[in-house]
Design a protein around this motif. Sequence first.
Motif, PDB file in Angstrom:
ATOM      1  N   PRO A 174       0.806  -1.231   0.000  1.00 57.02           N
ATOM      2  CA  PRO A 174       0.000   0.000   0.000  1.00 57.02           C
ATOM      3  C   PRO A 174       0.837   1.278   0.000  1.00 57.02           C
ATOM      4  CG  PRO A 174       0.293  -0.698   2.246  1.00 57.02           C
ATOM      5  CD  PRO A 174       1.116  -1.645   1.389  1.00 57.02           C
ATOM      6  N   GLU A 230       8.640  -2.879   8.015  1.00 50.64           N
ATOM      7  CA  GLU A 230       8.396  -1.589   7.360  1.00 50.64           C
ATOM      8  C   GLU A 230       6.929  -1.167   7.508  1.00 50.64           C
ATOM      9  OE1 GLU A 230       9.171  -0.184   2.811  1.00 50.64           O
ATOM     10  OE2 GLU A 230      10.263  -1.936   3.494  1.00 50.64           O
ATOM     11  N   LEU A 231       6.024  -2.138   7.339  1.00 54.00           N
ATOM     12  CA  LEU A 231       4.599  -1.827   7.449  1.00 54.00           C
ATOM     13  C   LEU A 231       4.220  -1.450   8.875  1.00 54.00           C
ATOM     14  CD1 LEU A 231       3.032  -4.539   5.122  1.00 54.00           C
ATOM     15  CD2 LEU A 231       2.891  -2.068   4.819  1.00 54.00           C
ATOM     16  N   THR A 273       5.526   2.075   9.391  1.00 48.65           N
ATOM     17  CA  THR A 273       4.672   3.016   8.656  1.00 48.65           C
ATOM     18  C   THR A 273       3.336   3.190   9.365  1.00 48.65           C
ATOM     19  OG1 THR A 273       5.680   2.289   6.609  1.00 48.65           O
ATOM     20  CG2 THR A 273       3.617   3.456   6.398  1.00 48.65           C
ATOM     21  N   SER A 312      -2.721   0.591   7.364  1.00 53.02           N
ATOM     22  CA  SER A 312      -1.992   1.765   6.893  1.00 53.02           C
ATOM     23  C   SER A 312      -2.753   2.464   5.772  1.00 53.02           C
ATOM     24  CB  SER A 312      -0.574   1.379   6.455  1.00 53.02           C
ATOM     25  OG  SER A 312      -0.613   0.323   5.540  1.00 53.02           O
ATOM     26  N   THR A 313      -3.488   1.689   4.966  1.00 54.11           N
ATOM     27  CA  THR A 313      -4.286   2.297   3.899  1.00 54.11           C
ATOM     28  C   THR A 313      -5.445   3.111   4.489  1.00 54.11           C
ATOM     29  OG1 THR A 313      -3.739   0.489   2.414  1.00 54.11           O
ATOM     30  CG2 THR A 313      -5.648   1.808   1.823  1.00 54.11           C
ATOM     31  N   ARG A 331      -0.350  10.204   1.075  1.00 51.25           N
ATOM     32  CA  ARG A 331      -1.050  10.866   2.160  1.00 51.25           C
ATOM     33  C   ARG A 331      -0.084  11.713   2.991  1.00 51.25           C
ATOM     34  NH1 ARG A 331      -6.230  11.797   4.407  1.00 51.25           N
ATOM     35  NH2 ARG A 331      -5.660  13.187   6.087  1.00 51.25           N
ATOM     36  N   ILE A 351      -1.616  -3.961   5.897  1.00 56.20           N
ATOM     37  CA  ILE A 351      -1.853  -3.230   4.653  1.00 56.20           C
ATOM     38  C   ILE A 351      -3.158  -2.431   4.751  1.00 56.20           C
ATOM     39  CG2 ILE A 351      -2.422  -3.514   2.199  1.00 56.20           C
ATOM     40  CD1 ILE A 351      -0.373  -5.812   2.124  1.00 56.20           C
ATOM     41  N   ASN A 365       9.057  -8.819  -5.735  1.00 55.60           N
ATOM     42  CA  ASN A 365       7.924  -7.974  -6.108  1.00 55.60           C
ATOM     43  C   ASN A 365       7.916  -6.644  -5.363  1.00 55.60           C
ATOM     44  OD1 ASN A 365       5.980  -9.419  -8.051  1.00 55.60           O
ATOM     45  ND2 ASN A 365       6.666 -11.005  -6.637  1.00 55.60           N
ATOM     46  N   GLU A 366       8.975  -6.386  -4.654  1.00 52.80           N
ATOM     47  CA  GLU A 366       9.139  -5.114  -3.944  1.00 52.80           C
ATOM     48  C   GLU A 366       7.965  -4.821  -3.015  1.00 52.80           C
ATOM     49  OE1 GLU A 366       9.774  -3.084  -7.606  1.00 52.80           O
ATOM     50  OE2 GLU A 366      11.887  -2.762  -7.186  1.00 52.80           O
ATOM     51  N   VAL A 367       7.479  -5.873  -2.387  1.00 50.49           N
ATOM     52  CA  VAL A 367       6.435  -5.699  -1.377  1.00 50.49           C
ATOM     53  C   VAL A 367       7.142  -5.343  -0.064  1.00 50.49           C
ATOM     54  CG1 VAL A 367       4.651  -6.915  -0.041  1.00 50.49           C
ATOM     55  CG2 VAL A 367       4.836  -7.281  -2.506  1.00 50.49           C
ATOM     56  N   ALA A 368       6.570  -4.406   0.654  1.00 50.15           N
ATOM     57  CA  ALA A 368       7.188  -3.945   1.901  1.00 50.15           C
ATOM     58  C   ALA A 368       7.330  -5.096   2.897  1.00 50.15           C
ATOM     59  CB  ALA A 368       6.347  -2.830   2.504  1.00 50.15           C
ATOM     60  N   ALA A 408      -4.347   6.314   5.694  1.00 51.04           N
ATOM     61  CA  ALA A 408      -4.136   7.257   4.585  1.00 51.04           C
ATOM     62  C   ALA A 408      -5.461   7.865   4.125  1.00 51.04           C
ATOM     63  CB  ALA A 408      -3.451   6.556   3.418  1.00 51.04           C
ATOM     64  N   PHE A 409      -6.554   7.138   4.345  1.00 53.59           N
ATOM     65  CA  PHE A 409      -7.885   7.646   4.000  1.00 53.59           C
ATOM     66  C   PHE A 409      -8.461   8.502   5.131  1.00 53.59           C
ATOM     67  CE2 PHE A 409      -9.766   5.807   0.077  1.00 53.59           C
ATOM     68  CZ  PHE A 409      -8.670   5.071  -0.352  1.00 53.59           C
ATOM     69  N   GLY A 410      -7.651   8.750   6.154  1.00 55.79           N
ATOM     70  CA  GLY A 410      -8.093   9.617   7.248  1.00 55.79           C
ATOM     71  C   GLY A 410      -8.856   8.908   8.346  1.00 55.79           C
TER      72      GLY A 410
END
Lengths: 84, 195
Positions: free
Chosen positions: A18, B140-141, B144, B67-68, A25, B64, B133-136, B71-73
């Motif tokens: 994500p 890291e997650l 974040t 954290s998403t 954001r 995932i 696949n460069e997935v965190a 980001a949506f508040g």
Amino acid sequence: MSTETAAETLDVKGQNCPMPVVKTRGAFDDLAAGEVLEVIATDSGSMSDIAGWAESTDNAELVGQEEATEGGEDVYKHYVRKTE
Amino acid sequence: MSADTPASSDADPAPEAVADLQARIEELETEVSDLRTEVDDDGPKKMVIIATKGTLDMAYPPLILASTAAAFGYDVTVFHTFWGLEILHEENSKNLQLSSVGNPNMPVPNMIAALPGMDRMTTRMMRNRIAENEVASIEELIETSIATGVDLQACQMTIDLLGYDEDDFYDGVTTGVGAASAFQDMVEADIQLLV
């Protein structure tokens, strides 16, 4: 849309879901009202993710999105304006 | 419609009825404005995830989504209980395993998947895929999530049950919470998920 003058550029190339949305954001929060953020990603999913995020975020307006090939890789550029 | 047009005086409602209606309208207006204030004062929307699994594949979805949503508040709480605690355990989280046993999506028959060392191999394969696949990473997650205001909670009862110490968890993890506080968060949340 590439003519938009972005106040800030966020480079999330090589990062996958994500992270493009999450970092968008973060960078968006630091913008002043009226400024545009340019996000450069290599994650193709960022096209719908960032569009959806901008739609659901009150003070975010998606000004444009474009696909390009740079240095042999596909990049996805997003322009988001902070409306207030 | 006809009520809006002037009518003969004998059709006019009695003054008391008009006063009653006016009082009723005022009452309803107050009620609507109170409700509106209540809804507006509700602040940001909320999501609660209960994370109960500690395998490499099951550690990803809660982090995932959390954290998403941040980001949506959204105000986000992830309540980790039982094996979900492994995700928040600073050392163990770097070493989460994946098993092919009982997982028909993996290309290894159960008979073979059950052999010693197979989980380690499956996990290594998955980790390589994640890196390619460069997935965190999980670490890291977590960082974040905490940085974006997600409240990562470790269930106190399972901390004690599994013999962990508060210091075993990442900085910023909330400890000393139980089912009641998780339930209370869920009552107030717009989205509740059990993973």
